[in-house]
Design a protein around this motif. Structure first.
Motif, PDB file in Angstrom:
ATOM      1  N   VAL A 347      35.178  25.082  87.479  1.00  0.00           N
ATOM      2  CA  VAL A 347      34.007  25.770  86.931  1.00  0.00           C
ATOM      3  C   VAL A 347      32.923  24.724  86.728  1.00  0.00           C
ATOM      4  O   VAL A 347      33.052  23.844  85.875  1.00  0.00           O
ATOM      5  CB  VAL A 347      34.340  26.487  85.610  1.00  0.00           C
ATOM      6  CG1 VAL A 347      33.080  27.087  84.993  1.00  0.00           C
ATOM      7  CG2 VAL A 347      35.385  27.576  85.846  1.00  0.00           C
ATOM      8  N   GLY A 348      31.863  24.803  87.550  1.00  0.00           N
ATOM      9  CA  GLY A 348      30.842  23.772  87.547  1.00  0.00           C
ATOM     10  C   GLY A 348      29.460  24.307  87.238  1.00  0.00           C
ATOM     11  O   GLY A 348      29.182  25.497  87.400  1.00  0.00           O
ATOM     12  N   ALA A 349      28.599  23.410  86.783  1.00  0.00           N
ATOM     13  CA  ALA A 349      27.217  23.759  86.449  1.00  0.00           C
ATOM     14  C   ALA A 349      26.346  22.540  86.693  1.00  0.00           C
ATOM     15  O   ALA A 349      26.830  21.440  86.972  1.00  0.00           O
ATOM     16  CB  ALA A 349      27.103  24.226  84.995  1.00  0.00           C
ATOM     17  N   GLY A 350      25.041  22.730  86.565  1.00  0.00           N
ATOM     18  CA  GLY A 350      24.089  21.640  86.715  1.00  0.00           C
ATOM     19  C   GLY A 350      22.871  21.888  85.852  1.00  0.00           C
ATOM     20  O   GLY A 350      22.786  22.895  85.139  1.00  0.00           O
ATOM     21  N   ALA A 351      21.919  20.989  85.930  1.00  0.00           N
ATOM     22  CA  ALA A 351      20.724  21.100  85.093  1.00  0.00           C
ATOM     23  C   ALA A 351      19.929  22.361  85.383  1.00  0.00           C
ATOM     24  O   ALA A 351      19.191  22.848  84.518  1.00  0.00           O
ATOM     25  CB  ALA A 351      19.842  19.872  85.281  1.00  0.00           C
ATOM     26  N   ILE A 388      17.921  12.383  80.720  1.00  0.00           N
ATOM     27  CA  ILE A 388      19.030  11.707  80.044  1.00  0.00           C
ATOM     28  C   ILE A 388      18.477  10.438  79.398  1.00  0.00           C
ATOM     29  O   ILE A 388      17.902   9.590  80.078  1.00  0.00           O
ATOM     30  CB  ILE A 388      20.152  11.363  81.038  1.00  0.00           C
ATOM     31  CG1 ILE A 388      20.685  12.636  81.701  1.00  0.00           C
ATOM     32  CG2 ILE A 388      21.274  10.615  80.336  1.00  0.00           C
ATOM     33  CD1 ILE A 388      21.697  12.378  82.793  1.00  0.00           C
ATOM     34  N   ARG A 389      18.629  10.336  78.093  1.00  0.00           N
ATOM     35  CA  ARG A 389      18.038   9.222  77.360  1.00  0.00           C
ATOM     36  C   ARG A 389      19.100   8.515  76.513  1.00  0.00           C
ATOM     37  O   ARG A 389      20.087   9.125  76.070  1.00  0.00           O
ATOM     38  CB  ARG A 389      16.929   9.724  76.432  1.00  0.00           C
ATOM     39  CG  ARG A 389      15.718  10.377  77.123  1.00  0.00           C
ATOM     40  CD  ARG A 389      14.726   9.349  77.634  1.00  0.00           C
ATOM     41  NE  ARG A 389      14.283   8.433  76.589  1.00  0.00           N
ATOM     42  CZ  ARG A 389      13.242   8.672  75.762  1.00  0.00           C
ATOM     43  NH1 ARG A 389      12.539   9.791  75.876  1.00  0.00           N
ATOM     44  NH2 ARG A 389      12.883   7.772  74.857  1.00  0.00           N
ATOM     45  N   THR A 390      18.864   7.239  76.266  1.00  0.00           N
ATOM     46  CA  THR A 390      19.661   6.476  75.314  1.00  0.00           C
ATOM     47  C   THR A 390      18.709   5.878  74.290  1.00  0.00           C
ATOM     48  O   THR A 390      17.760   5.174  74.648  1.00  0.00           O
ATOM     49  CB  THR A 390      20.458   5.358  76.001  1.00  0.00           C
ATOM     50  OG1 THR A 390      21.319   5.932  76.990  1.00  0.00           O
ATOM     51  CG2 THR A 390      21.309   4.606  74.987  1.00  0.00           C
ATOM     52  N   HIS A 400      23.274   8.663  72.598  1.00  0.00           N
ATOM     53  CA  HIS A 400      23.037   9.380  73.848  1.00  0.00           C
ATOM     54  C   HIS A 400      22.432  10.758  73.560  1.00  0.00           C
ATOM     55  O   HIS A 400      22.832  11.428  72.604  1.00  0.00           O
ATOM     56  CB  HIS A 400      24.343   9.531  74.615  1.00  0.00           C
ATOM     57  CG  HIS A 400      24.990   8.213  74.956  1.00  0.00           C
ATOM     58  ND1 HIS A 400      24.500   7.382  75.930  1.00  0.00           N
ATOM     59  CD2 HIS A 400      26.061   7.576  74.422  1.00  0.00           C
ATOM     60  CE1 HIS A 400      25.248   6.302  76.004  1.00  0.00           C
ATOM     61  NE2 HIS A 400      26.201   6.383  75.085  1.00  0.00           N
ATOM     62  N   ALA A 401      21.493  11.167  74.380  1.00  0.00           N
ATOM     63  CA  ALA A 401      20.812  12.443  74.146  1.00  0.00           C
ATOM     64  C   ALA A 401      20.270  13.002  75.462  1.00  0.00           C
ATOM     65  O   ALA A 401      20.065  12.268  76.432  1.00  0.00           O
ATOM     66  CB  ALA A 401      19.676  12.268  73.143  1.00  0.00           C
ATOM     67  N   HIS A 402      20.051  14.307  75.465  1.00  0.00           N
ATOM     68  CA  HIS A 402      19.370  14.999  76.560  1.00  0.00           C
ATOM     69  C   HIS A 402      18.073  15.571  75.999  1.00  0.00           C
ATOM     70  O   HIS A 402      18.099  16.318  75.012  1.00  0.00           O
ATOM     71  CB  HIS A 402      20.233  16.133  77.117  1.00  0.00           C
ATOM     72  CG  HIS A 402      21.595  15.702  77.559  1.00  0.00           C
ATOM     73  ND1 HIS A 402      22.710  16.507  77.423  1.00  0.00           N
ATOM     74  CD2 HIS A 402      22.020  14.543  78.127  1.00  0.00           C
ATOM     75  CE1 HIS A 402      23.759  15.865  77.898  1.00  0.00           C
ATOM     76  NE2 HIS A 402      23.368  14.672  78.327  1.00  0.00           N
ATOM     77  N   PRO A 434      26.957  19.240  77.064  1.00  0.00           N
ATOM     78  CA  PRO A 434      26.859  18.967  78.496  1.00  0.00           C
ATOM     79  C   PRO A 434      25.440  19.207  79.007  1.00  0.00           C
ATOM     80  O   PRO A 434      24.694  20.013  78.434  1.00  0.00           O
ATOM     81  CB  PRO A 434      27.833  19.970  79.116  1.00  0.00           C
ATOM     82  CG  PRO A 434      27.793  21.133  78.166  1.00  0.00           C
ATOM     83  CD  PRO A 434      27.582  20.543  76.790  1.00  0.00           C
ATOM     84  N   LEU A 435      25.072  18.516  80.070  1.00  0.00           N
ATOM     85  CA  LEU A 435      23.752  18.678  80.660  1.00  0.00           C
ATOM     86  C   LEU A 435      23.815  19.807  81.688  1.00  0.00           C
ATOM     87  O   LEU A 435      24.081  19.575  82.865  1.00  0.00           O
ATOM     88  CB  LEU A 435      23.290  17.373  81.309  1.00  0.00           C
ATOM     89  CG  LEU A 435      21.848  17.381  81.851  1.00  0.00           C
ATOM     90  CD1 LEU A 435      20.853  17.462  80.698  1.00  0.00           C
ATOM     91  CD2 LEU A 435      21.591  16.118  82.668  1.00  0.00           C
ATOM     92  N   VAL A 436      23.595  21.034  81.229  1.00  0.00           N
ATOM     93  CA  VAL A 436      23.674  22.208  82.102  1.00  0.00           C
ATOM     94  C   VAL A 436      22.538  23.164  81.756  1.00  0.00           C
ATOM     95  O   VAL A 436      21.947  23.089  80.666  1.00  0.00           O
ATOM     96  CB  VAL A 436      25.025  22.935  81.949  1.00  0.00           C
ATOM     97  CG1 VAL A 436      26.183  22.017  82.301  1.00  0.00           C
ATOM     98  CG2 VAL A 436      25.205  23.482  80.528  1.00  0.00           C
TER      99      VAL A 436
END
Length: 657
Positions: A347-351, A388-390, A400-402, A434-436
């Protein structure tokens, strides 16, 4: 600026992503599996009372629901559930066993048999939470299904035992508890379902006990299976108090595969030998029994979900220790995998894609969507473009953050205006964001409100050291890290310092409430089914699984009682000065509504603008479309009032004082 762009202040941008659209796309497919050559999985049905449907993809390529409403293929073991079904293909058609959420029973069903109805395999119990089932494994040659039984022995949340059992497929245990055969003694508080070796002579499972959580330390146990199906000569082959083993499987040739974080990272092992030692994760926190981060194929290769801060789907060659990742738009895969021949299900996803069922052919490397296919309900130009940031937090630590800036194809803000931002604190807290693609996030960003998802210290996906930052510092590190990201966005000119908010559910609700009581960073907050009262939550009010969680997150209450007072939003309620919205399910066994009621009583007469929305029939995590619509619109109205936004087309949330 394009020719058609219009200038309009942040928050006032018109958006086609309304709350109903966001609610309709909430949730994700899960629990993938093969029944013969067919791919099966579960899907959410927000408009059908929030049930989970079992779906099969038949030979013509059409996904079809196996059972009509109100059948709800979902387990309640440890309240978070886990793998709720298993199936096999016989000459006369499929046979599936599943847990039904409404009564907790295990059922058998033959969907292709004329006039067939699900038939119960397990009895009911009127004691406490009754009998519950999870992680079934079908053994037709034995005429039984192995799974985990959660049996309540009294009315208190802690009056419970868990044990691996054999359930006869002939239905003889449907009314007779004594017809169930316990495979092991209840030696441990928590167990996963046993996996039988290819030669049928050994079984392997995972166990742990209070006060450890499964990401702290578990034991991988192997037993000999006798001719009569009983287990003997139990021995621990991996794991321990400070070693987490979240999954184990047998390879087709009889080797024992498992994931362990003995090096500080969840890596994959075969009979104790590392297969691909890397500083990244090949496993995760075992919140639900039966989660799978890897699955061995018949040819010796292994399908894996792996990465650092993300979970990619790849195929591992154990001989070379190399992983070849799946090509495609999916950058995040969930902890559910199944294999059949050379086929891999995930089961996959993306931005820019929501979660969908993906099939990968390990021979050709070709991947395709076969179920729950993502379809853009609006022009993708309304989706945010995440970054995607640090960030740097206290003591120079990494955070870590989005970051999801506001985005609209036709509108921009007046020059010089900075956008409002909402910090999202994830639940768990031993979890991560997650980044989705999430239409709830797009609901805000398409209107001109930015979102920052913070994977604060304690989050998974970055190794055990990062995960352990929260040990005994819950309510400190998470609050500091969220505030550090919010203030950094303001300092760099990305966000408006005076229009920052914080929101979160469950443990994220705790972080939100703690942030409002201990900082002055935020103009308002949205607190969703939270932990609010440390002293009473762990000892008396939550379920058994998390009843000792606070010993690692805060410390043993008997040794540091003052921490439970200092950090509890309940005890610090008089420090809140910002408006807030409190959302709660009335049937929540994990974070019960009694906490919210006591919290509000502490604020009575203090003049703090707030609203409390409680929803009947909702538990821990909202599942019904009407609930999600009302909650999302109320949250947006709170921000409109706190930030001074002109948001068209939403009901005004009445704030009490």
């Amino acid at each position: 600026m394009g020719e058609l762009e219009q200038t309009l202040e942040y928050g006032a941008w018109p958006s086609p992503i309304d709350a109903a659209l966001a609610a309709a796309h909430d949730g994700q497919p899960d629990a993938v599996g093969f029944v013969g050559d067919e791919a099966w999985w579960t899907e959410p049905r927000p408009t059908e009372g929030g049930r989970r449907a079992l779906v099969r993809r038949t030979a013509d390529g059409t996904p079809r629901s196996v059972l009509p409403a109100p059948w709800n293929v979902r387990s309640r073991v440890m309240e978070y559930g886990g793998l709720p079904w298993a199936g096999v293909m016989r000459p006369e058609g499929p046979l599936v066993v599943f847990a039904h959420f409404a009564d907790g029973r295990l059922y058998a069903y033959e969907p292709d048999a004329p006039g067939a109805e699900p038939r119960p395999l397990t009895p009911l119990s009127s004691v406490g939470g009754g009998l519950r089932w999870v992680d079934p494994q079908l053994h037709l040659d034995r005429g039984e299904v192995w799974c985990v039984l959660e049996e309540f022995t009294g009315d208190k949340p802690g009056d419970v035992r868990r044990v691996a059992v054999s359930v006869p497929l002939d239905g003889s245990a449907a009314e007779d508890r004594d017809a169930l055969r316990e495979l092991t003694e209840a030696r441990h508080r928590f167990v996963t379902g046993p996996r039988l070796s290819p030669d049928g002579r050994r079984a392997a499972w995972i166990a742990w006990d209070h006060p450890r959580m499964p990401w702290d330390g578990t034991e991988l146990i192997v037993a000999e299976v006798t001719d009569d199906g009983t287990f003997r000569e139990l021995r621990t082959v991996a794991g321990g108090p400070d070693e987490s083993v979240p999954q184990a499987e047998w390879a087709p040739d009889g080797g024992l595969l498992y994931v362990s974080d003995r090096t500080g990272w969840w890596n994959l092992y075969r009979d104790g030998v590392p297969l691909c030692p890397r500083e990244e994760e090949f496993g995760g926190p075992l919140w639900r029994v039966g989660q799978r981060w890897f699955a061995p194929l018949e040819n010796g290769l292994i399908a894996v979900v792996h990465g650092k801060g993300a979970g990619r789907l790849g195929v591992l060659c154990p001989d070379r220790g190399e992983v070849v990742d799946t090509a495609g738009p999916w950058t995040e895969f969930a902890a559910t995998l199944a294999v059949h021949g050379s086929r891999i299900l995930g089961v996959g996803a993306g931005a820019h894609r929501a979660y969908e069922v993906v099939e990968l052919d390990s021979r050709t490397g070709r991947a395709r969507v076969i179920g729950a296919a993502h379809q853009d309900p609006v022009d993708p130009a309304y989706y945010p473009q995440p970054r995607i940031r640090t960030f740097t937090g206290p003591d120079g630590r990494e955070i870590h953050a989005h970051i999801y800036p506001p985005r609209h194809p036709d509108h921009t803000a007046p020059e010089g205006e900075l956008p409002p931002y909402v910090v999202w604190a994830h639940g768990g807290p031993t979890s991560r964001s997650p980044l989705v693609l999430d239409l709830e996030i797009a609901y805000f960003t398409s209107r001109g409100i930015g979102v920052a998802e913070v994977n604060y210290g304690g989050s998974t996906g970055y190794g055990r050291e990062y995960r352990n930052r929260l040990r005994e510092r819950w309510g400190v590190v998470d609050v500091e890290d969220c505030a550090a990201v919010a203030l950094a966005l303001a300092d760099e000119g990305t966000a408006d310092r005076d229009r920052l908010a914080v929101r979160g559910g469950s443990a994220g609700g705790w972080t939100t409430a703690a942030s409002l009581t201990t900082t002055d960073v935020y103009a308002c907050g949205t607190i969703i089914y939270p932990v609010l009262d440390l002293a009473n939550w762990g000892a008396e009010e939550t379920h058994d699984f998390e009843s000792h969680y606070l010993e690692s997150l805060v410390g043993p209450h008997a040794e540091v009682p003052e921490r439970y007072v200092e950090r509890s939003p309940m005890e610090q309620a008089d420090r809140i000065t910002a408006p807030f919205l409190l959302l709660q399910g009335l049937d929540d066994p994990i974070c019960p509504p009694a906490q919210c009621e006591r919290f509000l009583a502490r604020l009575d007469g203090r003049g703090i603008p707030h609203a409390y929305l409680a929803f009947e029939g909702e538990g821990h995590g909202f599942r019904r479309a009407d609930t999600m619509v009302r909650a999302l619109e109320a949250e947006l109205s709170l921000y409109a009032q706190a930030f001074g936004l002109n948001v068209p087309g939403i009901p005004t949330l009445e704030l009490n004082k």
